[in-house]
Design a protein around this motif. Structure first.
Motif, PDB file in Angstrom:
ATOM      1  N   SER A  84       0.882  -1.288  -0.101  1.00 18.08           N
ATOM      2  CA  SER A  84       0.050  -0.125  -0.249  1.00 18.08           C
ATOM      3  C   SER A  84       0.625   1.627  -0.149  1.00 18.08           C
ATOM      4  O   SER A  84       0.752   1.889  -0.692  1.00 18.08           O
ATOM      5  N   ILE A  85       1.888   1.498   1.055  1.00 16.61           N
ATOM      6  CA  ILE A  85       3.040   2.484   0.582  1.00 16.61           C
ATOM      7  C   ILE A  85       3.714   2.525  -0.877  1.00 16.61           C
ATOM      8  O   ILE A  85       3.487   3.705  -1.477  1.00 16.61           O
ATOM      9  N   THR A  86       3.880   1.531  -1.427  1.00 17.35           N
ATOM     10  CA  THR A  86       4.525   1.745  -2.571  1.00 17.35           C
ATOM     11  C   THR A  86       3.128   2.178  -3.749  1.00 17.35           C
ATOM     12  O   THR A  86       3.970   2.765  -4.860  1.00 17.35           O
ATOM     13  N   PHE A  87       2.040   1.115  -3.379  1.00 14.52           N
ATOM     14  CA  PHE A  87       1.428   1.944  -4.189  1.00 14.52           C
ATOM     15  C   PHE A  87       1.017   3.684  -4.475  1.00 14.52           C
ATOM     16  O   PHE A  87       1.282   4.392  -5.138  1.00 14.52           O
ATOM     17  N   TRP A  90      -7.992   6.602  -4.930  1.00 18.46           N
ATOM     18  CA  TRP A  90      -7.384   6.101  -4.022  1.00 18.46           C
ATOM     19  C   TRP A  90      -9.151   4.612  -3.936  1.00 18.46           C
ATOM     20  O   TRP A  90      -8.822   3.457  -3.042  1.00 18.46           O
ATOM     21  N   TYR A  91      -9.757   4.535  -5.375  1.00 18.42           N
ATOM     22  CA  TYR A  91     -10.603   3.191  -5.021  1.00 18.42           C
ATOM     23  C   TYR A  91      -9.743   2.463  -5.527  1.00 18.42           C
ATOM     24  O   TYR A  91      -9.719   1.479  -4.863  1.00 18.42           O
ATOM     25  N   LEU A 144      -5.863  -2.434  -4.075  1.00 15.67           N
ATOM     26  CA  LEU A 144      -4.969  -2.985  -3.896  1.00 15.67           C
ATOM     27  C   LEU A 144      -4.712  -4.114  -2.894  1.00 15.67           C
ATOM     28  O   LEU A 144      -4.401  -4.864  -2.539  1.00 15.67           O
ATOM     29  N   ILE A 145      -5.400  -3.129  -1.459  1.00 19.31           N
ATOM     30  CA  ILE A 145      -5.328  -3.013  -0.031  1.00 19.31           C
ATOM     31  C   ILE A 145      -6.330  -5.145  -0.621  1.00 19.31           C
ATOM     32  O   ILE A 145      -6.028  -5.726   0.710  1.00 19.31           O
ATOM     33  N   ALA A 198       0.032   1.005  -9.221  1.00 15.89           N
ATOM     34  CA  ALA A 198      -0.122   2.050  -9.105  1.00 15.89           C
ATOM     35  C   ALA A 198       0.265   2.750 -10.165  1.00 15.89           C
ATOM     36  O   ALA A 198      -0.569   3.578 -11.532  1.00 15.89           O
ATOM     37  N   HIS A 199       1.509   3.109 -11.133  1.00 14.45           N
ATOM     38  CA  HIS A 199       1.949   2.447 -11.816  1.00 14.45           C
ATOM     39  C   HIS A 199       2.574   1.812 -13.002  1.00 14.45           C
ATOM     40  O   HIS A 199       3.701   1.459 -12.909  1.00 14.45           O
TER      41      HIS A 199
END
Length: 291
Positions: free
Chosen positions: A23-26, A43-44, A49-50, A159-160
């Motif tokens: 979650s941090i690296t997202f 945020w969705y 991801l979580i 995310a990326h």
């Protein structure tokens, strides 16, 4: 089934730490998007991801426990788990694990195909390569370090959607950290591990070489942890924190090498629990602070 049983089945604390890392690296990957293509944090997708990470990690742990059910009966630390204790059958655990694994992979594939493929690879390597290898050779630690370091990379590419130098660095930090972390645990639990025939210390016993090798990896971790600052995507804050945390980690590993005591191994083990979340959180805040 009680929550306590389910928590043991999925190794909740380990699963939580894995999901926390991803979650941090997202969020770091989202910040990269914001800087390059001006896309804000979704945020969705962070929530997806979580959820997906929790399901995939829990499934991998369940498969691990199914494979090791007879061995878990032999160790004091694990004999109370749902399968070896008889609270749950192997079939029930398999159904839960399959449901969680498939659901988690589908969620991660929806976020990004790369994240989905990495999740499948992680489950396979952890459950079906690392797990049986634990009884054959200490090389299992090297194999297990790969799926153990994939969560931050999965979070980042979710995310990326590309594996770039930032993703490789966050993977590398967690990959190198794991060796000292895991061997500290193996040193503390060596007597229990031997009841199940696990060979996890470098030499198979608590000796000087098995203490020197974790120290070497603690030394290697120092320059690796400074890569964000050196490469320019992290600032001096993360550089300073990584330096201090790595020096403390090195001292604890040196103390184990000097004394060969279980007490020193416990201090190193607890130190490793603090090292990674602190470094990852500071990297995130440092990254978010950059314009």
């Amino acid at each position: 089934m009680k929550w306590a049983d389910f928590s043991q089945l999925i190794k909740f604390r380990l699963t939580f730490l894995v999901v926390f890392s991803a979650s941090i690296t997202f969020l770091i990957g989202s910040k990269v998007n914001e800087q390059t293509i001006h896309e804000p944090i979704n945020w969705y997708n962070w929530g997806l991801l979580i959820a997906g990470g929790f399901l995939v990690t829990g499934a991998a742990n369940i498969f691990n426990e199914i494979i090791e059910k007879d061995l878990d009966k032999l160790m004091k630390r694990t004999m109370g788990r749902p399968i070896p204790s008889g609270v749950m059958t192997t079939g029930q655990a398999l159904i839960i694990g399959m449901f969680m694994g498939i659901s988690g992979v589908i969620i991660l594939f929806k976020l990004n195909p790369t994240a989905g493929y990495l999740a499948v690879f992680s489950i396979f390597l952890y459950a079906f390569v690392y797990t049986p290898l634990k009884r054959k050779s200490s090389i299992a630690v090297f194999v297990g370090a790969i799926p153990g370091a994939l969560p931050p990379l999965i979070g980042y590419v979710a995310a990326h959607p590309q594996i770039d130098e930032i993703g490789l660095v966050v993977f590398g930090i967690q990959f190198i950290w794991q060796f000292t972390h895991f061997w500290a645990i193996a040193w503390v639990l060596d007597d229990d591990y031997k009841l199940a025939g696990f060979r996890l210390l470098p030499t198979g016993k608590r000796d000087r070489i098995s203490a020197i090798i974790p120290f070497i990896f603690a030394v290697i971790l120092l320059p690796v942890s400074l890569l964000p600052t050196y490469m320019g995507f992290g600032g001096y804050i993360i550089g300073g924190v990584s330096l201090v945390m790595s020096l403390i980690f090195m001292y604890q590993a040196f103390n184990l090498m000097r004394t060969l005591e279980i007490k020193a191994a416990k201090q190193l083990m607890y130190g490793s629990f603090f090292y990674l979340p602190i470094v990852q959180l500071v990297l995130l805040f440092d990254f978010l602070g950059k314009k």
